[in-house]
Design a protein around this motif. Structure first.
Motif, PDB file in Angstrom:
ATOM      1  N   THR A   1     -12.785   1.019   0.064  1.00  0.00           N
ATOM      2  CA  THR A   1     -12.644  -0.169   0.693  1.00  0.00           C
ATOM      3  C   THR A   1     -13.996  -0.929   0.468  1.00  0.00           C
ATOM      4  O   THR A   1     -13.816  -2.342   0.084  1.00  0.00           O
TER       5      THR A   1
ATOM      6  N   LEU B   1     -11.967 -13.271   1.512  1.00  0.00           N
ATOM      7  CA  LEU B   1     -10.880 -12.884   2.493  1.00  0.00           C
ATOM      8  C   LEU B   1      -9.434 -12.558   2.154  1.00  0.00           C
ATOM      9  O   LEU B   1      -8.921 -11.699   2.168  1.00  0.00           O
TER      10      LEU B   1
ATOM     11  N   SER C   1      -9.587 -10.006  -0.722  1.00  0.00           N
ATOM     12  CA  SER C   1      -9.694  -8.554   0.057  1.00  0.00           C
ATOM     13  C   SER C   1      -8.346  -8.178   0.564  1.00  0.00           C
ATOM     14  O   SER C   1      -8.028  -6.973   0.587  1.00  0.00           O
ATOM     15  N   TRP C   2      -7.804  -9.104   1.464  1.00  0.00           N
ATOM     16  CA  TRP C   2      -6.611  -8.583   2.350  1.00  0.00           C
ATOM     17  C   TRP C   2      -5.591  -8.285   1.189  1.00  0.00           C
ATOM     18  O   TRP C   2      -4.851  -7.175   1.478  1.00  0.00           O
ATOM     19  N   SER C   3      -5.286  -8.916   0.026  1.00  0.00           N
ATOM     20  CA  SER C   3      -4.284  -8.386  -0.864  1.00  0.00           C
ATOM     21  C   SER C   3      -4.642  -7.177  -1.680  1.00  0.00           C
ATOM     22  O   SER C   3      -3.672  -6.264  -1.952  1.00  0.00           O
TER      23      SER C   3
END
Length: 100
Positions: free
Chosen positions: A49, A93, A96-98
């Protein structure tokens, strides 16, 4: 430097200035990456992550900065900073989310 029939004599000062600018640019990028990595490590525990979020932040930084600097409207520095941060946060964001 290019080959030519009439080689131009390099001026020491201009070569020195170019080298200094390139070094400063490299140093700025290195320090930015270090700061981003420290922040990402402090927030996320999982190394996979961390890598994904770091990459998202790193890849969206320059785009958001260029967009803020290209805006020629007469606005206060703080407003320009807010617009840069908003764009950087939105893009990083979303990326990052995807990725997660």
């Amino acid at each position: 430097l290019t080959a030519s029939l009439k080689p131009q004599r390099l001026v020491y000062r201009s070569v020195l200035d170019l080298a200094e600018r390139e070094f400063q640019s490299w140093l700025d990028q290195t320090l930015l990456n270090k700061a981003i990595w420290i922040a990402v490590e402090a927030v996320f525990q999982d190394t996979k992550t961390q890598g994904k979020v770091f990459t998202s932040l790193q890849k969206t930084y320059r785009v958001a900065l260029d967009l803020a600097l290209q805006d020629t409207r007469p606005v206060e520095d703080l407003q320009r900073l807010k617009e840069f941060m908003k764009k950087w946060m939105e893009d990083s964001l979303a990326r990052s989310w995807s990725a997660l």
